[in-house]
Design a protein around this motif. Structure first.
Motif, PDB file in Angstrom:
ATOM      1  N   ILE A 527       0.828  -1.271  -0.043  1.00  0.00           N
ATOM      2  CA  ILE A 527      -0.019   0.091  -0.144  1.00  0.00           C
ATOM      3  C   ILE A 527       0.961   1.391   0.101  1.00  0.00           C
ATOM      4  CG2 ILE A 527      -1.882  -1.022   1.092  1.00  0.00           C
ATOM      5  CD1 ILE A 527      -0.997   0.394   3.673  1.00  0.00           C
ATOM      6  N   GLN A 528       0.308   2.454  -0.121  1.00  0.00           N
ATOM      7  CA  GLN A 528       1.013   3.653  -0.129  1.00  0.00           C
ATOM      8  C   GLN A 528       1.472   3.893   1.339  1.00  0.00           C
ATOM      9  OE1 GLN A 528      -0.977   6.955  -1.524  1.00  0.00           O
ATOM     10  NE2 GLN A 528       0.602   8.628  -1.348  1.00  0.00           N
ATOM     11  N   ASP A 529       2.652   4.073   1.552  1.00  0.00           N
ATOM     12  CA  ASP A 529       3.474   4.242   2.631  1.00  0.00           C
ATOM     13  C   ASP A 529       3.485   3.015   3.586  1.00  0.00           C
ATOM     14  OD1 ASP A 529       3.662   7.013   2.358  1.00  0.00           O
ATOM     15  OD2 ASP A 529       1.738   7.601   3.082  1.00  0.00           O
ATOM     16  N   GLY A 530       3.448   1.932   2.923  1.00  0.00           N
ATOM     17  CA  GLY A 530       3.368   0.843   3.777  1.00  0.00           C
ATOM     18  C   GLY A 530       4.662   0.474   4.090  1.00  0.00           C
ATOM     19  N   PHE A 531       5.033  -0.423   5.120  1.00  0.00           N
ATOM     20  CA  PHE A 531       6.451  -0.622   5.562  1.00  0.00           C
ATOM     21  C   PHE A 531       6.759  -2.157   5.688  1.00  0.00           C
ATOM     22  CE2 PHE A 531       3.387  -0.772   9.482  1.00  0.00           C
ATOM     23  CZ  PHE A 531       3.934  -1.825  10.068  1.00  0.00           C
ATOM     24  N   ASP A 532       8.078  -2.429   5.687  1.00  0.00           N
ATOM     25  CA  ASP A 532       8.499  -3.621   5.979  1.00  0.00           C
ATOM     26  C   ASP A 532       9.455  -3.639   7.255  1.00  0.00           C
ATOM     27  OD1 ASP A 532       7.443  -4.578   3.855  1.00  0.00           O
ATOM     28  OD2 ASP A 532       9.453  -3.932   2.597  1.00  0.00           O
ATOM     29  N   ASP A 533       9.399  -4.638   8.148  1.00  0.00           N
ATOM     30  CA  ASP A 533      10.136  -4.512   9.424  1.00  0.00           C
ATOM     31  C   ASP A 533      10.684  -6.031   9.814  1.00  0.00           C
ATOM     32  OD1 ASP A 533      10.959  -3.126  11.659  1.00  0.00           O
ATOM     33  OD2 ASP A 533       9.125  -3.205  12.725  1.00  0.00           O
ATOM     34  N   LYS A 534      11.724  -5.940  10.526  1.00  0.00           N
ATOM     35  CA  LYS A 534      12.358  -6.859  11.285  1.00  0.00           C
ATOM     36  C   LYS A 534      12.551  -8.158  10.601  1.00  0.00           C
ATOM     37  CE  LYS A 534      14.405  -8.326  14.959  1.00  0.00           C
ATOM     38  NZ  LYS A 534      15.132  -9.719  14.122  1.00  0.00           N
ATOM     39  N   PRO A 535      13.342  -8.347   9.701  1.00  0.00           N
ATOM     40  CA  PRO A 535      13.612  -9.615   8.628  1.00  0.00           C
ATOM     41  C   PRO A 535      14.175 -10.659   9.499  1.00  0.00           C
ATOM     42  CG  PRO A 535      14.998  -8.071   8.013  1.00  0.00           C
ATOM     43  CD  PRO A 535      14.130  -7.307   9.150  1.00  0.00           C
ATOM     44  N   ALA A 536      14.024 -11.922   9.092  1.00  0.00           N
ATOM     45  CA  ALA A 536      14.863 -13.125   9.403  1.00  0.00           C
ATOM     46  C   ALA A 536      15.009 -13.904   7.803  1.00  0.00           C
ATOM     47  CB  ALA A 536      14.106 -14.121  10.370  1.00  0.00           C
ATOM     48  N   ILE A 537      16.311 -14.473   8.033  1.00  0.00           N
ATOM     49  CA  ILE A 537      16.941 -15.053   6.705  1.00  0.00           C
ATOM     50  C   ILE A 537      17.433 -16.413   7.079  1.00  0.00           C
ATOM     51  CG2 ILE A 537      18.942 -14.051   6.703  1.00  0.00           C
ATOM     52  CD1 ILE A 537      18.366 -13.886   3.652  1.00  0.00           C
ATOM     53  N   TRP A 549       9.650 -11.669   7.303  1.00  0.00           N
ATOM     54  CA  TRP A 549       9.500  -9.921   7.970  1.00  0.00           C
ATOM     55  C   TRP A 549       8.035  -9.677   8.210  1.00  0.00           C
ATOM     56  CZ3 TRP A 549       9.702 -11.109   2.813  1.00  0.00           C
ATOM     57  CH2 TRP A 549       9.035 -10.315   1.863  1.00  0.00           C
ATOM     58  N   SER A 550       8.012  -8.669   9.021  1.00  0.00           N
ATOM     59  CA  SER A 550       6.687  -8.013   9.178  1.00  0.00           C
ATOM     60  C   SER A 550       6.406  -7.183   8.321  1.00  0.00           C
ATOM     61  CB  SER A 550       6.849  -7.365  10.533  1.00  0.00           C
ATOM     62  OG  SER A 550       6.859  -8.334  11.633  1.00  0.00           O
ATOM     63  N   ARG A 551       5.197  -7.030   7.834  1.00  0.00           N
ATOM     64  CA  ARG A 551       4.659  -6.188   6.552  1.00  0.00           C
ATOM     65  C   ARG A 551       3.199  -5.591   6.910  1.00  0.00           C
ATOM     66  NH1 ARG A 551       6.737  -5.293   1.591  1.00  0.00           N
ATOM     67  NH2 ARG A 551       4.988  -5.125  -0.251  1.00  0.00           N
ATOM     68  N   SER A 552       3.225  -4.421   6.562  1.00  0.00           N
ATOM     69  CA  SER A 552       1.816  -3.894   6.404  1.00  0.00           C
ATOM     70  C   SER A 552       1.208  -3.914   5.149  1.00  0.00           C
ATOM     71  CB  SER A 552       1.955  -2.329   6.898  1.00  0.00           C
ATOM     72  OG  SER A 552       2.713  -1.636   5.840  1.00  0.00           O
ATOM     73  N   LEU A 553      -0.065  -4.630   5.369  1.00  0.00           N
ATOM     74  CA  LEU A 553      -0.897  -5.076   3.808  1.00  0.00           C
ATOM     75  C   LEU A 553      -2.123  -3.896   4.094  1.00  0.00           C
ATOM     76  CD1 LEU A 553      -1.063  -8.859   4.042  1.00  0.00           C
ATOM     77  CD2 LEU A 553       0.694  -7.273   2.981  1.00  0.00           C
ATOM     78  N   SER A 554      -2.339  -3.230   5.128  1.00  0.00           N
ATOM     79  CA  SER A 554      -3.185  -2.142   5.182  1.00  0.00           C
ATOM     80  C   SER A 554      -2.791  -0.936   6.221  1.00  0.00           C
ATOM     81  CB  SER A 554      -4.527  -2.508   5.234  1.00  0.00           C
ATOM     82  OG  SER A 554      -4.968  -2.969   6.591  1.00  0.00           O
ATOM     83  N   GLU A 558      -1.021  -5.572   9.888  1.00  0.00           N
ATOM     84  CA  GLU A 558       0.260  -5.801   9.827  1.00  0.00           C
ATOM     85  C   GLU A 558       0.391  -7.399  10.292  1.00  0.00           C
ATOM     86  OE1 GLU A 558       3.721  -7.517  12.151  1.00  0.00           O
ATOM     87  OE2 GLU A 558       1.771  -6.683  12.878  1.00  0.00           O
ATOM     88  N   THR A 559       1.107  -8.243   9.261  1.00  0.00           N
ATOM     89  CA  THR A 559       1.322  -9.392   9.550  1.00  0.00           C
ATOM     90  C   THR A 559       2.708 -10.002   9.232  1.00  0.00           C
ATOM     91  OG1 THR A 559       0.264 -11.822   8.976  1.00  0.00           O
ATOM     92  CG2 THR A 559       0.572 -10.169   7.357  1.00  0.00           C
ATOM     93  N   THR A 560       2.995 -11.563   9.347  1.00  0.00           N
ATOM     94  CA  THR A 560       4.236 -11.842   8.778  1.00  0.00           C
ATOM     95  C   THR A 560       4.094 -12.359   7.360  1.00  0.00           C
ATOM     96  OG1 THR A 560       5.078 -12.240  11.078  1.00  0.00           O
ATOM     97  CG2 THR A 560       6.137 -13.613   9.589  1.00  0.00           C
ATOM     98  N   VAL A 561       4.959 -12.128   6.564  1.00  0.00           N
ATOM     99  CA  VAL A 561       5.166 -12.936   5.256  1.00  0.00           C
ATOM    100  C   VAL A 561       6.355 -13.407   5.047  1.00  0.00           C
ATOM    101  CG1 VAL A 561       3.702 -10.942   4.538  1.00  0.00           C
ATOM    102  CG2 VAL A 561       5.970 -10.644   4.366  1.00  0.00           C
ATOM    103  N   LEU A 562       6.423 -14.057   3.878  1.00  0.00           N
ATOM    104  CA  LEU A 562       7.549 -15.046   3.434  1.00  0.00           C
ATOM    105  C   LEU A 562       7.840 -14.750   2.048  1.00  0.00           C
ATOM    106  CD1 LEU A 562       9.678 -17.150   4.672  1.00  0.00           C
ATOM    107  CD2 LEU A 562       8.112 -18.872   3.367  1.00  0.00           C
ATOM    108  N   SER A 563       9.114 -14.751   1.590  1.00  0.00           N
ATOM    109  CA  SER A 563       9.602 -14.742   0.336  1.00  0.00           C
ATOM    110  C   SER A 563      10.649 -15.682   0.172  1.00  0.00           C
ATOM    111  CB  SER A 563       9.774 -13.272  -0.232  1.00  0.00           C
ATOM    112  OG  SER A 563      10.353 -13.409  -1.494  1.00  0.00           O
ATOM    113  N   SER A 564      11.160 -16.160  -0.942  1.00  0.00           N
ATOM    114  CA  SER A 564      12.273 -16.853  -1.146  1.00  0.00           C
ATOM    115  C   SER A 564      12.973 -16.884  -2.582  1.00  0.00           C
ATOM    116  CB  SER A 564      11.666 -18.442  -1.228  1.00  0.00           C
ATOM    117  OG  SER A 564      10.709 -18.875  -2.337  1.00  0.00           O
ATOM    118  N   SER A 565      14.056 -17.167  -2.787  1.00  0.00           N
ATOM    119  CA  SER A 565      14.877 -16.973  -3.847  1.00  0.00           C
ATOM    120  C   SER A 565      15.744 -18.096  -4.219  1.00  0.00           C
ATOM    121  CB  SER A 565      15.899 -15.732  -3.635  1.00  0.00           C
ATOM    122  OG  SER A 565      16.816 -15.433  -4.808  1.00  0.00           O
ATOM    123  N   THR A 566      15.774 -18.549  -5.397  1.00  0.00           N
ATOM    124  CA  THR A 566      16.496 -19.857  -5.836  1.00  0.00           C
ATOM    125  C   THR A 566      17.828 -19.678  -6.617  1.00  0.00           C
ATOM    126  OG1 THR A 566      15.198 -19.940  -7.758  1.00  0.00           O
ATOM    127  CG2 THR A 566      14.471 -21.251  -5.764  1.00  0.00           C
TER     128      THR A 566
END
Length: 830
Positions: A527-537, A549-554, A558-566
């Motif tokens: 969202i506009q002005d949305g934030f990311d916070d406190k990651p773990a890798i 990490w923690s992410r604002s969806l509205s 705010e909730t915890t989301v996951l992404s990956s890379s290969t």
């Protein structure tokens, strides 16, 4: 009558030397042995302080890592503090500041007090009433509060300005003493004679009043200087001294040295004794000098010492001015002898004089002996009372755990405050480590490498995303097989130019310590002005890297989301929510284990407390379990402002710090919890690979007295299968102010070895908490934060932040090696 012949005995000429007032005063001062000795001591102490830059063996902030918390020795006669700074050097620099302030205050206060007192006492009437009422008004003001306010509003940023502030408040005692003397002197006959001869008021005051009032004036000024020194040291000891309040970092005070020393524990006796001793000597010496000045400059005082025989010199001619007394022509020598002949024989005078002189000397010796005995008795009484208070009333901060850490060293070696450290070990090379922390001075992320098992480290700055961005903090690191390194952190734009409420997640990767970085923003804002916070890798066995990490969806969600890379962090999958049933999840931790594609997450939320999640399909679907309830859970309130959510979880939600680790088919969740009695405890929850609970309890033995264990970090040694846990612990300090960094190990998470201290120096628990709460970038005076831990080949590698000295923004990341053999066998669970 015929005149007597001139010459020989019949031509007597009485010649006596005319000694000046100052010469006689100096002679009387030399008879006051305590005053002379005190003046010598005072001159030596002040000279050593003023020449501290040449005499001090070390700099004021110079650190010797080989003398941490060392007692008095040849290389450090006054000992060293817990950072390895020499107390002798710090004391000399502090004396220099006190000497400058004392001399400037003495001159200014004497000038103001002399002017006010002389005018009030000489003129009297309306002038006296106005000036004395002003003096009385200043006497009613609390000096300590007025000095602090004046220094703040007048911007007293130099020693001269600081002296002006003190001098404008302390002249009142000098004025009152001189007024009393002037009131008595203006009625004397010599003043009336001077006035009758046409002398002006200014001449009378300067030539007749002030010289005759110099004795009490000098004594009052000396005592006022002692008061100024004590006041300046007291203010600095309370933490509001001019060296910190007004920016006199180059001119520290002894009060600053004492203030920092008192936080290092009562067993650290040399930190208080040696810096405080010069203040006692200065004040006592000034008191004796003031008494000597009063006795020598005021001949009418009743406490004068007997005149020396040297004050009456034999008849002899000297070059210079002499007083010639010639007898009248009609006075013969026989007539003088007849008139001056005493009624008693001459031989009886000598024994009488000798007897009186012997009796006076004996009384002086008895008085001196009595004074010495009384001083010894008072000193013994004070020592007994102080010893009793110390023994029965003062808590003794002493950790019961042994010290077992080796190769303790400052790893960051950088200016500014280093905070929030994370460390990881390569899964295929137990000698290669990678770590990262915040560097608040730049601000950027600082990374560290070691290829010799943590014995030596390199320290350098990691790149940002662009030239216009800077790090917001919260680094997390991982190392893949083959040595590829990853560091995840949060950045923001123009953090030095304004407030940015939209920090975003960045992951940097490189094939090895000397390779070029690849820096990527993981995802655009939801969202506009949305934030990311406190990651773990973390990285799994197949080389796939996951970041949560923690992410604002509205604005309100705010909730915890996951992404990956290969592909080594070049591209990232779209982030997706771990579990929508979680309520304000935060402080996520990640670990991989078992088959490829299996990932474990742990965190805190408002519904479950500490939660644990598991995915076997690369993070697409998770199974969530409660790991441990929290008695006092602020997971919702710490990320909300009304109905809106915001970032900076590592600051506002500090405390529980959950970490998840995997080893030999078991999952361990380490966490800290705040009990209803307001003490922190470190606990562990143990699960099998399918998230079935096996055991939950605290780490280490139960304390007999209330104590805090907080900020845990955990790691599993892949070679030995041992679980390691490190945390801060206040056991041994009844006031829970000093915290030692402890570590322990376990085979199953239930039976733990007796904890050991990584280093013998404690941290100030209040400083750790207060600084970590303010540890966001943009705040250059914040230190502390969470710690890091890695384990490999039977050796634990803890990392923590040294936050004991906040004066020069030089906090460092420290590391150590802790062999498993240094810990005893595991004990039964509490």
């Amino acid at each position: 009558m015929a005149s007597a012949p001139r010459g020989g005995l019949d031509d007597p000429e009485f010649a006596g030397e005319a000694r000046s007032y100052w010469s006689r005063a100096f002679g009387r001062f030399l008879q006051h042995r305590f005053a002379v000795a005190s003046l010598v001591i005072l001159v030596l102490i002040f000279a050593a302080g003023l020449l501290a830059s040449r005499l001090a063996p070390y700099g004021y902030q110079e650190v010797n890592l080989h003398a941490l918390n060392s007692g008095p020795s040849w290389s450090h006669p006054f000992g060293a503090d817990q950072l390895g700074r020499d107390y002798l050097s710090r004391t000399l620099f502090g004396i220099g500041t006190s000497a400058q302030v004392a001399l400037l205050v003495g001159f200014l206060a004497c000038l103001i007090g002399t002017t006010v007192g002389a005018l009030a006492g000489y003129y009297g009437g309306l002038v006296d009433n106005v000036l004395m009422r002003l003096t009385d008004l200043l006497l009613t003001l609390p000096v300590l509060a007025v000095v602090l306010l004046a220094a703040a509003f007048l911007h007293a940023d130099t020693a001269q300005k600081a002296a002006v502030v003190l001098g404008c408040l302390l002249w009142t005692s000098v004025a009152r003493v001189l007024r009393a003397s002037a009131l008595a002197l203006r009625e004397k006959e010599f003043v009336d004679s001077a006035r009758a001869s046409g002398a002006s008021d200014l001449r009378i005051i300067m030539r007749h009043v002030l010289p005759n009032a110099i004795g009490p004036l000098a004594a009052a000024t000396s005592l006022m200087i002692a008061t100024a020194i004590v006041l300046e040291v007291t203010i600095a000891y309370l933490g509001f001294g001019f060296s910190s309040l007004a920016g006199l970092q180059a001119k520290p005070s002894i009060g600053d040295v004492l203030r920092q020393a008192q936080t290092e524990g009562y067993a650290h006796w040399w930190g208080i004794t040696f810096p405080g001793l010069p203040i006692v000597l200065i004040v006592v010496a000034i008191s004796f000098v003031a008494e000597g000045l009063r006795d020598s400059l005021d001949p009418t005082s009743g406490s004068n010492r007997r005149f020396s025989a040297k004050a009456f010199r034999p008849r002899r001619r000297r070059r210079g001015r002499t007083l010639q007394i010639r007898a009248p022509e009609w006075v013969t020598l026989d007539r003088v002898r007849q008139v001056a002949r005493p009624r008693w024989s001459l031989p009886s005078i000598v024994p009488a004089r000798k007897s009186a002189r012997s009796e006076y000397a004996g009384s002086r010796r008895r008085a001196t002996m009595k004074f010495g005995l009384e001083a010894l008795a008072i000193a013994a009484l004070i020592g007994a009372v102080a010893g009793s208070i110390y023994h029965f009333g003062v808590h003794h901060a002493r950790s019961p755990w042994t010290t077992a850490g080796s190769n303790v060293q400052a790893i960051s070696r950088a200016r500014g405050a280093q905070t929030e450290v994370a460390v990881a070990v390569a899964p295929d090379d137990p000698q290669r480590f990678f770590a990262a922390s915040n560097d608040s001075l730049l601000p950027q992320i600082r990374v560290y490498d070691s290829d010799d098992g943590g014995r030596t480290w390199t320290s350098r700055v990691a790149p940002g995303l662009t030239a216009s961005t800077c790090a917001w903090g919260d680094p997390s690191v991982a190392v893949a097989s083959g040595g590829r390194q990853y560091v995840a952190f949060v950045e923001k734009s123009i953090c030095r130019k304004g407030i940015d409420l939209a920090p975003y997640l960045v992951v940097a990767s490189r094939p090895g310590p000397n390779a070029a970085w690849i820096v990527r923003r993981v995802a655009p804002p939801a969202i506009q002005d949305g934030f990311d916070d406190k990651p773990a890798i973390t990285v799994d066995g197949a080389g796939r890297v996951y970041v949560a990490w923690s992410r604002s969806l509205s604005l309100t969600y705010e909730t915890t989301v996951l992404s990956s890379s290969t592909d080594g962090g070049r591209t990232w999958s779209p982030p997706h929510v771990v579990d929508r049933g979680l309520s304000y999840p935060q402080w996520v931790s990640a670990a991989t284990g078992g088959a490829a594609g299996t990932i474990y997450l742990a965190g805190v939320d408002a519904r479950l407390g500490v939660w644990l999640a598991r995915s076997t399909d690369g993070g697409r679907h998770f199974t969530v379990r409660q790991a441990a309830p929290l008695a006092l859970n602020n997971a919702a309130s710490c990320v909300r402002n009304g109905k809106y959510v915001f970032a900076q979880q590592a600051i506002s939600c500090l405390g529980t710090n959950p970490t998840v680790t995997v080893g030999h088919g078991r999952i361990y969740v380490m966490y800290a919890s705040l009990a209803p009695n307001r003490t922190w405890d470190v606990g562990v929850a143990v699960f099998d690979a399918k998230l079935r609970p096996l055991w939950r309890g605290r780490i280490g033995p139960a304390e007999k007295k209330p104590a805090d264990q907080f900020w845990p970090a955990s790691a599993v040694d892949a070679q030995t299968g041992e679980l390691w846990a490190c945390f801060y612990d206040t056991t041994g300090d009844s006031e829970r102010k000093q915290a030692w960094f402890l570590c322990s190990r376990s085979r199953d998470g239930r039976h733990w070895a007796v904890p050991v201290r990584v280093t013998r120096q404690p941290e100030n628990a209040f400083v750790l908490w207060a600084d970590a709460i303010r540890a966001g970038f943009g705040d250059d005076i914040a230190y502390g934060g969470y710690t890091g831990l890695a384990a490999a080949a039977g050796i634990a590698h803890p990392m923590w932040i040294d936050a004991r000295d906040r004066s020069h923004l030089d906090q460092e990341i420290f590391g150590a090696r802790l062999p498993s053999a240094a810990l005893s066998a595991a004990a039964p669970p509490p």
